[in-house]
Design a protein around this motif. Sequence first.
Motif, PDB file in Angstrom:
ATOM      1  N   VAL A  43      27.482 -13.461 -11.785  1.00 32.01           N
ATOM      2  CA  VAL A  43      26.998 -12.265 -11.376  1.00 32.01           C
ATOM      3  C   VAL A  43      27.455 -11.369 -12.994  1.00 32.01           C
ATOM      4  CG1 VAL A  43      26.526 -10.044 -10.916  1.00 32.01           C
ATOM      5  CG2 VAL A  43      26.704 -11.938  -8.607  1.00 32.01           C
ATOM      6  N   LYS A  44      26.461 -10.914 -13.769  1.00 29.37           N
ATOM      7  CA  LYS A  44      27.016  -9.823 -14.276  1.00 29.37           C
ATOM      8  C   LYS A  44      26.034  -8.338 -15.058  1.00 29.37           C
ATOM      9  CE  LYS A  44      28.043 -13.180 -18.725  1.00 29.37           C
ATOM     10  NZ  LYS A  44      28.238 -13.951 -19.996  1.00 29.37           N
ATOM     11  N   ILE A  45      26.337  -8.050 -14.928  1.00 32.01           N
ATOM     12  CA  ILE A  45      26.392  -6.753 -15.254  1.00 32.01           C
ATOM     13  C   ILE A  45      26.363  -6.182 -16.309  1.00 32.01           C
ATOM     14  CG2 ILE A  45      28.158  -5.603 -14.114  1.00 32.01           C
ATOM     15  CD1 ILE A  45      26.650  -3.297 -12.713  1.00 32.01           C
ATOM     16  N   LEU A  46      25.129  -5.052 -16.533  1.00 30.62           N
ATOM     17  CA  LEU A  46      25.401  -4.739 -18.226  1.00 30.62           C
ATOM     18  C   LEU A  46      25.014  -2.937 -17.896  1.00 30.62           C
ATOM     19  CD1 LEU A  46      21.870  -6.249 -20.037  1.00 30.62           C
ATOM     20  CD2 LEU A  46      24.558  -6.952 -20.131  1.00 30.62           C
ATOM     21  N   ASP A  47      25.492  -2.280 -18.725  1.00 30.05           N
ATOM     22  CA  ASP A  47      26.001  -1.113 -18.242  1.00 30.05           C
ATOM     23  C   ASP A  47      24.691  -0.466 -18.326  1.00 30.05           C
ATOM     24  OD1 ASP A  47      28.848  -0.753 -19.466  1.00 30.05           O
ATOM     25  OD2 ASP A  47      28.801  -1.104 -20.978  1.00 30.05           O
ATOM     26  N   PRO A  48      24.782   0.912 -17.461  1.00 24.15           N
ATOM     27  CA  PRO A  48      23.165   1.509 -17.980  1.00 24.15           C
ATOM     28  C   PRO A  48      22.762   2.410 -18.864  1.00 24.15           C
ATOM     29  CG  PRO A  48      25.329   2.647 -16.835  1.00 24.15           C
ATOM     30  CD  PRO A  48      25.873   1.142 -17.001  1.00 24.15           C
ATOM     31  N   SER A  49      21.358   1.917 -19.128  1.00 22.46           N
ATOM     32  CA  SER A  49      20.840   2.744 -20.294  1.00 22.46           C
ATOM     33  C   SER A  49      19.305   3.276 -19.824  1.00 22.46           C
ATOM     34  CB  SER A  49      20.742   1.669 -21.069  1.00 22.46           C
ATOM     35  OG  SER A  49      19.769   0.919 -21.093  1.00 22.46           O
ATOM     36  N   PRO A  50      18.914   4.295 -21.146  1.00 22.09           N
ATOM     37  CA  PRO A  50      17.613   4.587 -20.942  1.00 22.09           C
ATOM     38  C   PRO A  50      16.529   3.441 -20.704  1.00 22.09           C
ATOM     39  CG  PRO A  50      19.196   5.571 -22.481  1.00 22.09           C
ATOM     40  CD  PRO A  50      19.948   4.867 -22.005  1.00 22.09           C
ATOM     41  N   ALA A  51      15.369   3.863 -19.933  1.00 22.19           N
ATOM     42  CA  ALA A  51      14.440   3.179 -19.776  1.00 22.19           C
ATOM     43  C   ALA A  51      14.098   2.695 -21.744  1.00 22.19           C
ATOM     44  CB  ALA A  51      13.255   3.148 -19.442  1.00 22.19           C
ATOM     45  N   PHE A  52      13.522   2.376 -22.048  1.00 23.53           N
ATOM     46  CA  PHE A  52      12.255   1.433 -23.286  1.00 23.53           C
ATOM     47  C   PHE A  52      11.463   3.071 -23.828  1.00 23.53           C
ATOM     48  CE2 PHE A  52       9.591   0.049 -26.628  1.00 23.53           C
ATOM     49  CZ  PHE A  52      10.254  -0.231 -27.159  1.00 23.53           C
ATOM     50  N   VAL A  53      11.005   3.286 -22.447  1.00 22.27           N
ATOM     51  CA  VAL A  53      10.038   4.807 -22.410  1.00 22.27           C
ATOM     52  C   VAL A  53      10.690   5.665 -21.854  1.00 22.27           C
ATOM     53  CG1 VAL A  53       7.868   5.997 -22.496  1.00 22.27           C
ATOM     54  CG2 VAL A  53       8.144   3.786 -23.394  1.00 22.27           C
ATOM     55  N   GLU A  54      12.032   5.993 -21.991  1.00 21.84           N
ATOM     56  CA  GLU A  54      13.308   6.933 -21.384  1.00 21.84           C
ATOM     57  C   GLU A  54      12.200   8.066 -20.600  1.00 21.84           C
ATOM     58  OE1 GLU A  54      17.138   9.616 -20.971  1.00 21.84           O
ATOM     59  OE2 GLU A  54      16.411   8.673 -23.307  1.00 21.84           O
ATOM     60  N   LYS A  55      11.604   8.687 -20.877  1.00 20.92           N
ATOM     61  CA  LYS A  55      10.485   9.786 -19.963  1.00 20.92           C
ATOM     62  C   LYS A  55       8.898   8.670 -19.551  1.00 20.92           C
ATOM     63  CE  LYS A  55       9.654  14.856 -19.974  1.00 20.92           C
ATOM     64  NZ  LYS A  55       9.749  16.045 -20.441  1.00 20.92           N
ATOM     65  N   GLU A  56       8.217   9.353 -18.150  1.00 15.94           N
ATOM     66  CA  GLU A  56       7.121   8.519 -18.100  1.00 15.94           C
ATOM     67  C   GLU A  56       6.343   9.891 -16.988  1.00 15.94           C
ATOM     68  OE1 GLU A  56       4.615   5.410 -17.321  1.00 15.94           O
ATOM     69  OE2 GLU A  56       6.655   4.801 -17.994  1.00 15.94           O
ATOM     70  N   LYS A  57       5.130  10.677 -17.460  1.00 16.67           N
ATOM     71  CA  LYS A  57       4.828  10.784 -16.567  1.00 16.67           C
ATOM     72  C   LYS A  57       5.873  12.134 -16.302  1.00 16.67           C
ATOM     73  CE  LYS A  57       1.349   7.293 -15.266  1.00 16.67           C
ATOM     74  NZ  LYS A  57       0.953   6.656 -13.866  1.00 16.67           N
ATOM     75  N   GLY A  58       6.977  12.333 -17.036  1.00 14.83           N
ATOM     76  CA  GLY A  58       7.659  14.070 -16.221  1.00 14.83           C
ATOM     77  C   GLY A  58       8.823  13.209 -16.115  1.00 14.83           C
ATOM     78  N   LEU A  59       9.070  12.032 -15.788  1.00 21.17           N
ATOM     79  CA  LEU A  59      10.283  11.966 -14.930  1.00 21.17           C
ATOM     80  C   LEU A  59      11.738  10.600 -16.115  1.00 21.17           C
ATOM     81  CD1 LEU A  59       8.716   9.824 -11.366  1.00 21.17           C
ATOM     82  CD2 LEU A  59      10.275  12.575 -11.499  1.00 21.17           C
TER      83      LEU A  59
END
Length: 640
Positions: free
Chosen positions: A588-604
């Motif tokens: 198992v490998k885990i990548l460091d957390p990151s914002p989504a490519f579209v970080e904000k969508e529909k206010g979230l």
Amino acid sequence: MFVIEVIPLASLPPQVPQLLSYFFSKPLLKGSVVEILIGNRRTPAVVVSSVSLEEEKASLKKSSFQLKKLSAVISEVPFVSNRQFRIAVWLSRNYFTPLGLCLKTVLPSFFLKKNYKLQITNYKSENNQKSETIKPIVLLSRAKDTIKTVETEIKKTLRKKKQVLVVVPEISMVGYFYDVLASHYETTVIHSKISSKKLYQNWLSISSGDTEVLIGTRLALFAPFLSLGLVIIEDPANEAYRSDMSPKYNALDLAAEVTRTYSAQLTMISGIPSMDEYYKIKSGLHYIRNDLKDLKPADVSISNMLEEMKKGNFSVFSQESKRQIIKYAKSRKKILIFSSRKGYFGSLVCENCSFTFKCPNCSIPFRLHKSPESLFICHRCSAVQKPPDSCPNCRSYKLRPVGFPGSQRLEEELNQILSNNSLKADIFVFDSSSIKTSKSEDEMLKNMEESNSSICIATQLIFSHRYSKKFDLILIPNLDSLTTVPDFRSEEHLFYQFAKILDFEPESIVIQTYNSESPLISKLVSNNYDEFYDQELPVRKIFWYPPFARLIKLSFRHPEHSKATYETRITSEKLKMAIAQMKLGESVKILDPSPAFVEKEKGLYTHNIILKIMPEQKADEILRFVPSGWIIDVDPKNIL
């Protein structure tokens, strides 16, 4: 008294037990339906087992909870079959989704509605049947030859008194297969747009064995076949096969499980195999059959748009494209201009301060549309605004559109080319902005067919009609825009799209690009996907990408940016600790957390954690540490 174990048809958190126990005065058959109370809410549930209270007395004394009585019995007759249970359990385990939600997905939309009675007629025979895995077949075929290619297999299956399922990615493709097959076989259709009454009638026809061939979207995989012998998946790499709603299943994997359940043959048909299929073919897990007919190859020319700009041509069309448009329009031949974008332009930018107009609900620029006046439209939340006359940042009036041109811009320039050369042609814009309903889609296709001289500007929506439509000239105004998404599969998807373009059997293709020296283009034009796959597979193996590892995307959404960031960081550390404690670092490998490519969508705000897991490792050993409130996407469409 009896202890009744049930699956509630509701979404329970995956971390809690998915089977609930109640007591009742008499045993109930597996598959019968009851009503239970969860809190104060009455919820239907399906019976899994009935055990005498005497047998369970010892374990009940040790338990910390008190059994409650069933609220009511809805049906003592089984409504749910063993196969439906099995598929629901597979969905739940494979995609780490609540079992009740998976069972609800497997059952038809009319389940438990008034006047729609179900009865499992082959319940006992199901228990005696043994599952057998038959090696899947990857069948390479042109779109227009698909039915001819599989007709032999369909006839062979029907002679054995078995049923055939044909799965297509989109509803618009159902009609083509139905029109051909319904004239020869007892054929039924299932998709999300048919009424509950029609679905119920079709459901009974399938379960009784009256239906010989079923055609449908991924929903058809849940149909109650009496004796399924062949499952045909058309265009298996299509993203429409991946469900966007929970459970987020891949219909191709589900089809493989369904064929195992019925001991049926799985056949996947496409112009080229996906990289996963290619790997399985080389590993001996899949057969391959090449039924591609030799066609006269299209005359492909490449236009270097950088050279065009150096020569003073700042148009969206190269000089070669203009020559070809004029030539084919004069000959009244069919032209397709493949657009990667709808609308007018990518966005609007201030030339003075570089200010970009962004959607207030999403972290992306507004797309510029003309309909006919200029409008800002967000392609994520559908927000609409009128563009201002000046920049709100510096008050400059120097605002200009930038980015890849959309269908509306291509239409504008095309009209200018035709006007300058005194040519007339019917121009059709075939994208989701122009086509809102299936009726309007059919009308446009009919008008295109009746037109003496037509030019179609279309997004990938046109691919659903490559089985029957033909274009003499195809232009790709910006090949680079088809690979701008920074996902590891983007170049692979380009091969799929080009193979579909070839299905239109064009005489000539003009490709416009800013990177004409790219080795990818030469492989693409020569359809040399195997060389590309052979180079790509070792890289994917090194970096733990499919088909060598499974990807799982964990997403957390929140209106506050700080909360999304904090929660993602805490969960990431929790998972890293669990992996270390269980000594799973090799699988198992885990990548460091990151914002989504579209970080904000529909206010979230959305932040992601990506897990890479070796195939032999059970994902639920890790996923049980994921808190509730997270979105778990196993084998996601992308990792952005």
